[in-house]
Design an enzyme around this catalytic site. Structure first.
Site, short mmCIF file in Angstrom:
data_model
loop_
_atom_site.label_atom_id
_atom_site.label_comp_id
_atom_site.label_asym_id
_atom_site.label_seq_id
_atom_site.Cartn_x
_atom_site.Cartn_y
_atom_site.Cartn_z
N HIS A 1 62.37 45.58 45.71
CA HIS A 1 63.36 46.66 45.88
C HIS A 1 62.73 47.91 45.29
O HIS A 1 61.57 47.88 44.84
CB HIS A 1 64.66 46.24 45.16
CG HIS A 1 65.79 47.20 45.31
ND1 HIS A 1 66.11 47.81 46.50
CD2 HIS A 1 66.71 47.68 44.41
CE1 HIS A 1 67.16 48.60 46.32
NE2 HIS A 1 67.52 48.55 45.05
N ASP B 1 70.16 43.91 45.93
CA ASP B 1 69.50 44.92 46.77
C ASP B 1 68.07 44.43 46.99
O ASP B 1 67.38 44.07 46.04
CB ASP B 1 69.43 46.28 46.04
CG ASP B 1 70.79 46.95 45.94
OD1 ASP B 1 71.80 46.27 46.19
OD2 ASP B 1 70.82 48.15 45.60
N ASP C 1 72.76 42.30 51.33
CA ASP C 1 72.66 43.77 51.29
C ASP C 1 72.70 44.37 52.70
O ASP C 1 71.86 44.05 53.54
CB ASP C 1 71.33 44.10 50.58
CG ASP C 1 71.01 45.59 50.53
OD1 ASP C 1 71.82 46.42 50.97
OD2 ASP C 1 69.91 45.91 50.00
N HIS D 1 65.57 49.14 50.87
CA HIS D 1 66.54 48.20 51.44
C HIS D 1 66.06 47.64 52.77
O HIS D 1 65.48 48.35 53.59
CB HIS D 1 67.89 48.91 51.64
CG HIS D 1 68.54 49.34 50.37
ND1 HIS D 1 69.33 48.51 49.62
CD2 HIS D 1 68.49 50.53 49.71
CE1 HIS D 1 69.76 49.17 48.54
NE2 HIS D 1 69.25 50.39 48.58
N ASP E 1 86.17 62.12 34.67
CA ASP E 1 86.07 63.58 34.64
C ASP E 1 86.00 63.98 33.18
O ASP E 1 86.97 63.86 32.45
CB ASP E 1 87.31 64.19 35.31
CG ASP E 1 87.24 65.71 35.32
OD1 ASP E 1 86.20 66.27 34.93
OD2 ASP E 1 88.24 66.34 35.71
#
Ligand SMILES: [Zn+2]
Ligand SMILES: [Zn+2]
Length: 551
Positions: free
Chosen positions: A134, A156, A189, A363, A438
């Site tokens: 990956h 992944d 994935d 990927h 936030d």
């Protein structure tokens, strides 16, 4: 046995799933998502932790498939409320620990390093860690050997037959499991499921970089890539050193990750070739290579600052070449374009993935996904890690490879799969909304706040202020109208005065009608009358804020 998807199925990011066996939960990744353009002011998006908080005493641990933030970045938030060990390769744990340490949660978090190909038992979970290639080293696919058969999660991955470190995706082990015990369910994935063909090997990028560096001999070269892409850093450093340059890192995460990877032996740069950024300014340009963060155009990053001529480390000139060894991730295209534009304005020569093949994806593309399906021969299949259209494309690939369409479960965030003697079926759902971060606030802004920000950003605000004498049944002061971001009319004063008069008339009529002097009702009158005036006169819909105060 169940699998609950808490994030990553329907968007790229905030990957998180909960696997349950014998009433215990094993988490599989806990990542963040970077906000989309319409999520104004949002720093990060997390998986919805409601389900995990409610069941925190049942969490056995969290397997981290690899060190990317979309798989590890949520831990520093979840670990505030729950405590459990983290399981992953030493590099993955090293990359994940930064944010956990910053959050002050490292002391109470146990890290369990596991090696390639090893098999471990955690409570009722028997897990086997299978190497995959990956865009960050030492990632894993995970096989869960359960009473309901073997579940294989690819993590992944791509199938790179010539990886920089020689550590290939271990297809042989996957094939052996498929032959011996069979794979009951494959979770794979989907990021590049709608890309035909086969991804390029990471080592091909090294060859392109060698040519690019040779073509820019004598010039200072500044490269930018993901700080966690250790193999890209390795190839840049190799080419630079080979062509007589020393290497310096720029950007905090690059510095940290290079140090970590060298400590773990994952990155090899000789001591005498790695210099501090402060020590390269005086060297001849052709003997310097800087490896920087900011390949995604992040506004505060080292590269953006250089492009804006605001870096305290480097001042770029037409003698410099910048190599963007990256591809903008969806949503970042504009930021990257702006940085490239700013670099050209400085006279810098820029090489990016549109001009030369200086980047390769991490990927698997369609042909690689077919290879995995062909090797693992799963009885059941669920695509993971992707936007909805990626998941659908992947499901089609699986059907094309002979998986019975009735045995392909297309899931989204919040969906639960039940694995029983009857097969793999969709169960209920759990909360899986976006959890917004936030500033210091987690989860305290919702869609309402974002909608307000959207209106403020696009239409502006009109504030109508007045005081009311409830007993005398009359307006005591005002209305005053103040606006921001609404109009730049030739005579805004006139419009504001007219607006105030309209509101005054509407209120006077309401009061004269003899209704109760209810402040809330009067505010409604103000909002409605001001809103209608603003819309009639300007065809705009700013936020109207009525401030009716009792004297
Ligand atoms: Zn990744
Ligand atoms: Zn990912």
């Amino acid at each position: 046995m169940t699998i609950t998807f808490l994030g990553g199925l329907g968007e790229i990011g905030r990957n998180c799933a909960a696997i349950e066996v014998e009433n215990r939960i094993m988490l599989l990744d806990c990542g963040i998502m970077f906000p989309e353009a319409d999520m104004l002011g949002v720093d990060l998006v997390l998986p919805d932790f409601t389900y995990l908080r409610e069941n925190s005493d049942r969490i056995e641990g969290c397997i981290l498939t690899h060190g990317h933030e979309d798989h590890t970045g949520g831990l520093s938030f979840l670990l505030r409320d729950c405590s459990f060990p983290l399981i992953g390769s030493p590099l993955t744990l090293g990359l994940a620990r930064n944010r956990i340490e910053e959050a002050g949660l490292l002391d109470r978090t146990r890290m369990i390093p596991v090696e390639d190909g090893s098999r471990h038992t955690f409570g009722p979970f028997e897990c086997e860690f299978i190497p995959v290639t990956h865009s960050v080293p030492n990632g894993f696919a995970t096989a869960f050997h359960t009473p309901q058969g073997t579940i294989l999660h690819t993590g992944d991955f791509k199938i790179d037959l010539n990886p920089v470190d020689g550590r290939r995706t271990d297809l042989a082990t996957m094939g052996a499991i498929a032959k011996d015990e069979g794979i009951r369910l494959l979770l794979a994935d989907s990021t590049n499921a709608d890309q035909h063909g086969h991804s390029r090997s990471e080592t091909t990028v090294g060859r392109v970089l060698r040519d690019v560096f040779a073509a820019h001999a004598g010039r200072r070269i500044i490269t930018a890539c993901f700080a966690s892409h250790i193999h890209r850093v390795q190839q840049i450093a190799d080419v630079a050193i080979e062509q007589g340059r020393v290497v310096a890192t720029l950007g905090l995460s690059m510095k940290k990750n290079v140090r970590l990877a060298r400590e773990l032996g994952v990155l090899n740069i000789p001591d005498d070739k790695l210099r501090d950024i402060n020590d390269v300014a005086g060297l001849p340009p052709g003997e310097v290579c800087v490896i920087s963060t900011g390949s995604q155009g992040e506004p505060m990053s080292a590269l953006s600052r250089m492009a804006a001529n605001e870096s305290k480390w480097l001042k770029l000139t037409p003698e410099d070449t910048v190599v963007l060894s990256s591809q903008p991730i969806p949503g970042n295209e504009m930021d990257v374009t702006k940085v490239i534009d700013a670099l050209f304005r400085l006279g810098v020569d820029v090489v990016h993935s549109g001009l030369e093949d200086v980047h390769a994806t991490g990927h698997a593309k369609a042909e690689e996904l077919k290879t995995i399906l062909s090797i693992t021969q799963p009885q059941w299949f669920t695509p993971v890690h992707g936007e909805y259209h990626h998941l659908v494309s992947h499901a089609r690939i699986a059907a094309g490879m002979g998986v019975d369409p009735d045995r392909i479960n297309l899931c989204e965030d919040g969906d639960q799969l039940i694995i029983s003697d009857k097969g793999v079926t969709k169960g209920g759902t759990v909360p899986a909304r976006y959890l917004y971060v936030d500033g210091a606030g987690v989860g305290d802004i919702g869609h309402g706040v974002l909608r307000d920000r959207q209106v403020l950003a696009e239409e502006g605000v009109v504030i109508v202020y007045l005081t009311i004498d409830v007993h005398a049944r009359e307006i005591a002061g005002g209305p005053e109208v103040i606006s921001r971001g609404w109009i730049a009319a030739s005579d805004p004063e006139e419009l504001l005065t007219e607006c105030a008069a309209t509101v005054r008339d509407a209120l006077a009529k309401t009061i004269a009608d003899g209704g109760a002097m209810d402040i809330e009702a009067l505010q409604k009158v103000v909002r409605r009358s001001a809103g209608r005036f603003v819309s009639d006169r300007t065809r705009r819909r700013p936020m109207i804020v009525p401030l009716v105060i009792e004297v």
